[in-house]
Design a protein around this motif. Sequence first.
Motif, short mmCIF file in Angstrom:
data_model
loop_
_atom_site.label_atom_id
_atom_site.label_comp_id
_atom_site.label_asym_id
_atom_site.label_seq_id
_atom_site.Cartn_x
_atom_site.Cartn_y
_atom_site.Cartn_z
N ASN A 1 -4.33 16.03 7.71
CA ASN A 1 -2.99 16.56 7.50
C ASN A 1 -2.79 16.98 6.04
N PRO A 2 -3.59 17.95 5.56
CA PRO A 2 -3.50 18.36 4.15
C PRO A 2 -2.33 19.30 3.89
N THR A 3 -1.12 18.78 4.01
CA THR A 3 0.08 19.58 3.85
C THR A 3 0.34 19.89 2.38
N PRO A 4 1.13 20.93 2.10
CA PRO A 4 1.48 21.23 0.70
C PRO A 4 2.15 20.05 0.00
N GLU A 5 2.91 19.25 0.76
CA GLU A 5 3.58 18.09 0.17
C GLU A 5 2.59 17.07 -0.37
N LEU A 6 1.39 17.06 0.19
CA LEU A 6 0.37 16.11 -0.24
C LEU A 6 -0.13 16.43 -1.64
N LEU A 7 0.04 17.66 -2.06
CA LEU A 7 -0.46 18.08 -3.37
C LEU A 7 0.30 17.43 -4.52
N GLU A 8 1.59 17.23 -4.37
CA GLU A 8 2.44 16.80 -5.48
C GLU A 8 1.97 15.52 -6.17
N PRO A 9 1.64 14.44 -5.45
CA PRO A 9 1.19 13.24 -6.16
C PRO A 9 -0.13 13.44 -6.91
N PHE A 10 -0.96 14.37 -6.45
CA PHE A 10 -2.20 14.65 -7.17
C PHE A 10 -1.91 15.41 -8.46
N LEU A 11 -0.96 16.32 -8.43
CA LEU A 11 -0.56 17.03 -9.65
C LEU A 11 0.01 16.05 -10.67
N LYS A 12 0.84 15.15 -10.19
CA LYS A 12 1.43 14.14 -11.07
C LYS A 12 0.34 13.25 -11.67
N GLY A 13 -0.63 12.86 -10.83
CA GLY A 13 -1.72 12.02 -11.30
C GLY A 13 -2.60 12.72 -12.32
N ALA A 14 -2.86 14.01 -12.10
CA ALA A 14 -3.68 14.78 -13.03
C ALA A 14 -3.01 14.88 -14.40
N LYS A 15 -1.72 15.14 -14.40
CA LYS A 15 -0.98 15.24 -15.67
C LYS A 15 -0.96 13.89 -16.39
N LYS A 16 -0.86 12.81 -15.62
CA LYS A 16 -0.87 11.48 -16.23
C LYS A 16 -2.22 11.20 -16.88
N LEU A 17 -3.31 11.54 -16.18
CA LEU A 17 -4.64 11.34 -16.75
C LEU A 17 -4.84 12.17 -18.02
N GLU A 18 -4.36 13.41 -17.98
CA GLU A 18 -4.48 14.25 -19.17
C GLU A 18 -3.73 13.62 -20.35
N GLY A 19 -2.55 13.09 -20.07
CA GLY A 19 -1.77 12.45 -21.11
C GLY A 19 -2.42 11.20 -21.67
N GLU A 20 -3.29 10.59 -20.89
CA GLU A 20 -3.98 9.38 -21.34
C GLU A 20 -5.27 9.70 -22.08
N GLY A 21 -5.58 10.99 -22.21
CA GLY A 21 -6.69 11.39 -23.07
C GLY A 21 -8.01 11.66 -22.41
N VAL A 22 -8.06 11.77 -21.08
CA VAL A 22 -9.35 12.06 -20.45
C VAL A 22 -9.79 13.48 -20.81
N ARG A 23 -11.08 13.73 -20.71
CA ARG A 23 -11.63 15.02 -21.10
C ARG A 23 -11.87 15.95 -19.92
N ALA A 24 -11.90 15.41 -18.71
CA ALA A 24 -12.08 16.20 -17.49
C ALA A 24 -11.61 15.36 -16.31
N ILE A 25 -11.29 16.03 -15.20
CA ILE A 25 -10.72 15.34 -14.04
C ILE A 25 -11.47 15.74 -12.78
N THR A 26 -11.74 14.74 -11.95
CA THR A 26 -12.28 15.00 -10.62
C THR A 26 -11.50 14.15 -9.62
N GLY A 27 -11.93 14.19 -8.36
CA GLY A 27 -11.27 13.42 -7.32
C GLY A 27 -12.26 12.59 -6.54
N SER A 28 -11.75 11.71 -5.69
CA SER A 28 -12.63 10.80 -4.95
C SER A 28 -12.89 11.28 -3.53
#
Length: 229
Positions: free
Chosen positions: A41-68
Amino acid sequence: MLCLESYFPKPPGHIKNPSGLPFPVLYEMIDGVTVPDLLNNPTPELLEPFLKGAKKLEGEGVRAITGSCGFLALFQKELSAAVDIPVFASSLIQVPLAFHMTGATAPVGVLTADAGALTAAHFDAVGAGGIPVAIQGLEDSTEFAEVILKYKRTAMDTNLVEAEVIAAAQKLLSGAPDIRSLVLECTDLPPYASRLQNELGLPVFDLTTLATMAHNVVTREHYFGFMPL
């Protein structure tokens, strides 16, 4: 790393097991989002928490982002546009690389958690549309499917999973004997990559190889050695 919620074992080689990785990883759990959610069920609504998580990781200083999960390929464009650091949402981004590295004539073998859930849209989202692929899934397995795809339990027999992974790879090769490379979509498969390579005799790409390359390109170091005369 943007992590789906899961509690089954992660052997060395799995991107969520830091003990087997040659680089540091910061994990961000996307609470409430599971493998079945993303696959079925990969709905558009599912994207939002991943966008929020990516921005949080960037703010914490990571150099690149992947997923599990390799099925995050669907969100590659949105995730990479949301931050100012490299994002490689899925190991499937290596499909064009595998194709061109092996002569650009033979299809790329793709071993996935669920072949029925892996669509052309996933390949298109990571720039792999139009690349010939031969796909084999593990949806008809027993141990892998019950634990990882159906979330029936958290205990898992990794030896049995390994046997199922090898059997699936052999089935893939039997049906597509002309493949010259193998890409592991699923992040749960890299622990068995060495065995897969021994069995198939092919180059094997997975999320761990991709993450290692990404780490190297964002943390370049000086070379040391001797200048030839």
